[in-house]
Design a protein around this motif. Structure first.
Motif, PDB file in Angstrom:
ATOM      1  N   LEU A 247      -4.324  -5.765  -5.481  1.00 18.81           N
ATOM      2  CA  LEU A 247      -4.088  -5.506  -3.997  1.00 18.81           C
ATOM      3  C   LEU A 247      -4.242  -5.852  -3.346  1.00 18.81           C
ATOM      4  O   LEU A 247      -5.544  -5.252  -2.657  1.00 18.81           O
ATOM      5  N   THR A 248      -4.444  -5.820  -1.468  1.00 18.57           N
ATOM      6  CA  THR A 248      -4.408  -5.903   0.110  1.00 18.57           C
ATOM      7  C   THR A 248      -3.598  -4.714   0.668  1.00 18.57           C
ATOM      8  O   THR A 248      -2.358  -5.628   0.608  1.00 18.57           O
ATOM      9  N   VAL A 249      -4.209  -3.862   1.270  1.00 17.09           N
ATOM     10  CA  VAL A 249      -3.008  -3.642   2.246  1.00 17.09           C
ATOM     11  C   VAL A 249      -3.692  -3.346   3.226  1.00 17.09           C
ATOM     12  O   VAL A 249      -4.882  -3.163   3.901  1.00 17.09           O
ATOM     13  N   ILE A 250      -2.874  -4.070   4.690  1.00 15.72           N
ATOM     14  CA  ILE A 250      -3.638  -4.196   5.890  1.00 15.72           C
ATOM     15  C   ILE A 250      -3.225  -2.622   6.572  1.00 15.72           C
ATOM     16  O   ILE A 250      -1.720  -2.443   6.587  1.00 15.72           O
ATOM     17  N   ALA A 251      -3.931  -2.377   7.074  1.00 16.69           N
ATOM     18  CA  ALA A 251      -3.639  -0.792   7.889  1.00 16.69           C
ATOM     19  C   ALA A 251      -1.850  -1.258   8.695  1.00 16.69           C
ATOM     20  O   ALA A 251      -2.278  -1.960   9.451  1.00 16.69           O
ATOM     21  N   GLY A 252      -1.613  -0.078   9.672  1.00 16.63           N
ATOM     22  CA  GLY A 252      -0.922  -0.615  10.419  1.00 16.63           C
ATOM     23  C   GLY A 252      -0.828  -0.309  11.860  1.00 16.63           C
ATOM     24  O   GLY A 252      -2.927  -1.177  11.397  1.00 16.63           O
ATOM     25  N   PRO A 253      -0.360  -0.737  13.015  1.00 10.95           N
ATOM     26  CA  PRO A 253      -1.074  -0.897  14.284  1.00 10.95           C
ATOM     27  C   PRO A 253      -2.176  -0.115  14.594  1.00 10.95           C
ATOM     28  O   PRO A 253      -2.689  -0.722  16.136  1.00 10.95           O
ATOM     29  N   ALA A 254      -2.183   1.364  14.705  1.00 16.28           N
ATOM     30  CA  ALA A 254      -2.635   1.793  14.934  1.00 16.28           C
ATOM     31  C   ALA A 254      -4.750   1.044  14.381  1.00 16.28           C
ATOM     32  O   ALA A 254      -4.534   1.219  13.234  1.00 16.28           O
ATOM     33  N   PRO A 255      -5.051   1.298  15.551  1.00 21.28           N
ATOM     34  CA  PRO A 255      -6.937   0.827  15.503  1.00 21.28           C
ATOM     35  C   PRO A 255      -7.111   2.332  14.203  1.00 21.28           C
ATOM     36  O   PRO A 255      -7.217   3.406  13.934  1.00 21.28           O
ATOM     37  N   VAL A 256      -7.786   1.886  12.777  1.00 18.40           N
ATOM     38  CA  VAL A 256      -8.422   1.840  11.815  1.00 18.40           C
ATOM     39  C   VAL A 256     -10.434   1.554  11.907  1.00 18.40           C
ATOM     40  O   VAL A 256     -10.008   0.384  11.675  1.00 18.40           O
ATOM     41  N   GLU A 257     -10.619   2.096  11.411  1.00 18.56           N
ATOM     42  CA  GLU A 257     -12.691   1.651  11.746  1.00 18.56           C
ATOM     43  C   GLU A 257     -12.365   2.771  10.202  1.00 18.56           C
ATOM     44  O   GLU A 257     -12.668   3.763  10.219  1.00 18.56           O
ATOM     45  N   LEU A 258     -12.283   1.620   8.790  1.00 14.58           N
ATOM     46  CA  LEU A 258     -12.629   2.006   7.838  1.00 14.58           C
ATOM     47  C   LEU A 258     -13.424   2.893   7.265  1.00 14.58           C
ATOM     48  O   LEU A 258     -13.648   4.127   6.801  1.00 14.58           O
ATOM     49  N   ALA A 259     -14.986   2.834   7.821  1.00 14.00           N
ATOM     50  CA  ALA A 259     -15.591   3.840   7.655  1.00 14.00           C
ATOM     51  C   ALA A 259     -15.656   5.209   7.440  1.00 14.00           C
ATOM     52  O   ALA A 259     -16.323   6.039   7.453  1.00 14.00           O
ATOM     53  N   LEU A 260     -14.627   5.308   9.011  1.00 12.52           N
ATOM     54  CA  LEU A 260     -15.302   6.605   9.734  1.00 12.52           C
ATOM     55  C   LEU A 260     -13.319   7.526   9.284  1.00 12.52           C
ATOM     56  O   LEU A 260     -13.229   8.575   9.590  1.00 12.52           O
ATOM     57  N   ASP A 261     -12.663   6.541   9.105  1.00 15.52           N
ATOM     58  CA  ASP A 261     -11.173   6.823   8.873  1.00 15.52           C
ATOM     59  C   ASP A 261     -11.092   8.091   7.562  1.00 15.52           C
ATOM     60  O   ASP A 261     -11.588   7.533   6.677  1.00 15.52           O
ATOM     61  N   GLU A 262     -10.338   9.404   8.109  1.00 13.87           N
ATOM     62  CA  GLU A 262     -10.770  10.284   7.153  1.00 13.87           C
ATOM     63  C   GLU A 262      -9.592   9.414   5.467  1.00 13.87           C
ATOM     64  O   GLU A 262      -9.473   9.643   4.370  1.00 13.87           O
ATOM     65  N   ASP A 263      -8.625   9.188   5.857  1.00 16.82           N
ATOM     66  CA  ASP A 263      -7.417   8.875   5.330  1.00 16.82           C
ATOM     67  C   ASP A 263      -7.880   7.137   4.763  1.00 16.82           C
ATOM     68  O   ASP A 263      -7.444   7.278   3.457  1.00 16.82           O
ATOM     69  N   ALA A 264      -8.395   6.753   5.188  1.00 16.87           N
ATOM     70  CA  ALA A 264      -9.334   5.448   4.505  1.00 16.87           C
ATOM     71  C   ALA A 264     -10.220   5.894   3.339  1.00 16.87           C
ATOM     72  O   ALA A 264      -9.886   4.788   2.289  1.00 16.87           O
ATOM     73  N   CYS A 265     -11.067   6.680   3.639  1.00 12.29           N
ATOM     74  CA  CYS A 265     -11.945   7.337   2.627  1.00 12.29           C
ATOM     75  C   CYS A 265     -10.966   7.585   1.746  1.00 12.29           C
ATOM     76  O   CYS A 265     -11.284   7.444   0.391  1.00 12.29           O
ATOM     77  N   ARG A 266     -10.038   8.683   2.078  1.00  4.06           N
ATOM     78  CA  ARG A 266      -9.758   8.865   0.748  1.00  4.06           C
ATOM     79  C   ARG A 266      -8.776   8.123  -0.379  1.00  4.06           C
ATOM     80  O   ARG A 266      -9.121   8.445  -2.084  1.00  4.06           O
ATOM     81  N   LEU A 267      -8.848   7.053   0.427  1.00  2.54           N
ATOM     82  CA  LEU A 267      -7.964   6.102   0.161  1.00  2.54           C
ATOM     83  C   LEU A 267      -8.631   4.451  -1.359  1.00  2.54           C
ATOM     84  O   LEU A 267      -8.221   4.703  -1.935  1.00  2.54           O
ATOM     85  N   GLU A 268     -10.095   4.923  -0.610  1.00  2.00           N
ATOM     86  CA  GLU A 268     -10.645   4.728  -1.473  1.00  2.00           C
ATOM     87  C   GLU A 268     -11.522   5.564  -2.292  1.00  2.00           C
ATOM     88  O   GLU A 268     -11.949   4.374  -3.557  1.00  2.00           O
ATOM     89  N   LEU A 269     -11.316   6.328  -2.515  1.00  2.00           N
ATOM     90  CA  LEU A 269     -12.331   7.406  -3.114  1.00  2.00           C
ATOM     91  C   LEU A 269     -10.768   7.356  -4.596  1.00  2.00           C
ATOM     92  O   LEU A 269     -10.952   7.061  -5.366  1.00  2.00           O
ATOM     93  N   LEU A 270      -9.861   7.571  -4.037  1.00  3.02           N
ATOM     94  CA  LEU A 270      -8.422   7.370  -4.824  1.00  3.02           C
ATOM     95  C   LEU A 270      -8.465   6.248  -5.640  1.00  3.02           C
ATOM     96  O   LEU A 270      -8.279   6.493  -7.009  1.00  3.02           O
ATOM     97  N   ALA A 271      -8.507   5.134  -5.576  1.00  4.60           N
ATOM     98  CA  ALA A 271      -9.164   3.664  -6.085  1.00  4.60           C
ATOM     99  C   ALA A 271      -9.464   3.760  -6.979  1.00  4.60           C
ATOM    100  O   ALA A 271      -9.608   3.143  -7.842  1.00  4.60           O
ATOM    101  N   LYS A 272     -11.149   4.315  -6.628  1.00  9.49           N
ATOM    102  CA  LYS A 272     -11.650   4.691  -7.380  1.00  9.49           C
ATOM    103  C   LYS A 272     -11.848   5.422  -8.609  1.00  9.49           C
ATOM    104  O   LYS A 272     -12.312   5.547  -9.619  1.00  9.49           O
ATOM    105  N   GLU A 273     -11.273   6.601  -8.421  1.00 10.21           N
ATOM    106  CA  GLU A 273     -10.915   7.235  -9.759  1.00 10.21           C
ATOM    107  C   GLU A 273      -9.883   6.670 -10.344  1.00 10.21           C
ATOM    108  O   GLU A 273      -9.747   7.676 -11.467  1.00 10.21           O
TER     109      GLU A 273
END
Length: 414
Positions: A247-273
């Motif tokens: 699966l590839t999830v492309i972020a919506g239109p709002a600018p997102v810095e994945l390394a700093l974004d809390e939601d992106a970090c949460r999703l990456e942790l969810l995928a790892k767990e």
């Protein structure tokens, strides 16, 4: 015809280089350009949301954008937007008085309030100008999908729909909701969101990034989803039930810095767990010129969005020849033909999504058939040229109706 498009909180000309990405900006930019190609003169009125914006910008031949001062020169949070609509309405009325259009077309409820004020000549504005009101979304529909209730907005949307000369919505579901509010069906037209089928098509290049495995080894599933809206969480959980897919999830239109974004970090942790981080990739927003290549490199498009008022990402995937699996909400219900271009689901739970996706993963012929039908449907129904032509027809009929006779029941652009 002189056409004024009123989009208080939308900028069809983003400050950064490139094309607009949010749904309303894409709609206004595309429709205004197509209307100009039909021979009309279009002015887009937007609130000045940044200090460096000029009073007037040229978006293309026959299309100008005027930025009106109303409130702070910065983007406004949703809860702030209505606070400055009065000032925006006054500025709009003054501008309309100087160059009176044949029709005012408002996008969104705050723009509708401003357009109705300008149409009746408040603050020294022009005489009665017909108002066309587009609702991309209604709060009553959002509530049915589990989003937050806004009783004040529900009341205002009903009042605006009752006073506008013509109302335009993206889907038949929205027209049904307006009928429940007491708006006569003959005053509501359905004109869908569109897609640029020259840019988004099955023909063209693909990309190996950001996929982990080879296409013949894993089925590639792709989605465009805001990191914070809940849909991406559901998709990651779904992947635990699909061991042979990635699966590839492309972020919506709002600018997102994945390394700093809390939601992106949460999703990456969810995928790892969940043990699927080697098969799940999160990206920031993709430049629109790169998006078709990425879509064509996938096998299936999936959406678990709780609510989708535009359906633009689904249409772009269909135009690129992808079968679609999506929750039946918002404009998606008018875009996807269940069993013909993809699958519409009542619920977007991980088990429901996984079941639908497994059926497509194991049926290459069905995937191909859905993809071909989706691309054909995008070209035949959802081009921006057709959307503009249907919008032009609405203007003509609205102006004609000012002569006295209402439109015939059931006569709309859909």
């Amino acid at each position: 015809m002189k056409i004024a498009l009123v989009a208080e909180h939308t900028n069809p000309l983003p400050a950064h280089k490139g094309e607009p990405t949010c749904g309303e900006s894409v709609h206004i930019a595309a429709v205004s350009r197509q209307l100009a190609r039909l021979g009309h003169r279009v002015t887009v009125y937007a609130r000045r949301g940044a200090a460096n914006l000029p009073d007037r910008s040229r978006m293309g031949r026959g299309v100008n954008v005027e930025y009106l001062s109303a409130g702070p020169e910065r983007p406004l949070a949703e809860h702030e937007q209505a606070d400055h609509t009065g000032a925006f309405a006054a500025a709009l009325s003054a501008s309309v008085a100087e160059d009176t259009p044949d029709v005012l077309h408002a996008f969104g409820w705050t723009s509708g309030l401003a357009a109705l004020s300008a149409a009746r000549g408040d603050s020294g504005g022009a005489g009665r100008v017909p108002v066309v009101q587009t609702f991309h979304s209604l709060n009553i529909s959002e509530q049915r999908s589990g989003l937050a209730p806004r009783p004040d907005r529900v009341r205002l949307e009903a009042a605006i729909a009752g006073r506008a000369d013509t109302v335009v919505v993206n889907s038949a579901d929205q027209r049904f909701e307006l009928a429940r509010m007491g708006v006569p069906r003959w005053r509501v037209s359905v004109v869908p969101f569109g897609v640029d089928t020259d840019q988004f098509s099955p023909e063209g290049g693909t990309t190996a990034e950001p996929w982990h495995g080879r296409r013949q080894d894993r089925t590639r599933i792709i989605s465009v989803a805001p990191m914070s809206a809940g849909g991406a969480d559901t998709l990651i959980e779904t992947m635990t039930r699909l061991p042979d897919a990635e699966l590839t999830v492309i972020a919506g239109p709002a600018p997102v810095e994945l390394a700093l974004d809390e939601d992106a970090c949460r999703l990456e942790l969810l995928a790892k767990e969940a043990g699927v981080n080697d098969r799940v990739t999160l990206t920031g927003p993709i430049e629109r010129k790169e998006l078709p290549r990425l879509l064509r490199s996938a096998d299936i498009y999936v959406s678990a969005a709780p609510y989708d008022p535009y359906g633009g990402a689904v249409l772009e995937a269909m135009a690129c020849g992808l079968p679609v699996v999506a929750k039946a909400v918002g404009s998606v219900t008018g875009a996807v033909l269940h069993g013909t271009t993809g699958l519409l689901l009542r619920h977007a739970r991980p088990d429901t999504l996984a079941r639908a996706l497994r059926g497509l993963i194991g049926e290459n012929t069905m995937r191909s058939a859905y993809g071909i039908a989706g691309a054909d449907r995008a070209v035949s129904r959802f081009t921006w040229q057709r959307v503009a032509q249907e919008t032009e027809q609405i203007y003509d009929r609205t102006l004609a109706s000012q002569g006295g006779l209402p439109l015939a029941a059931g006569d709309d652009a859909h």
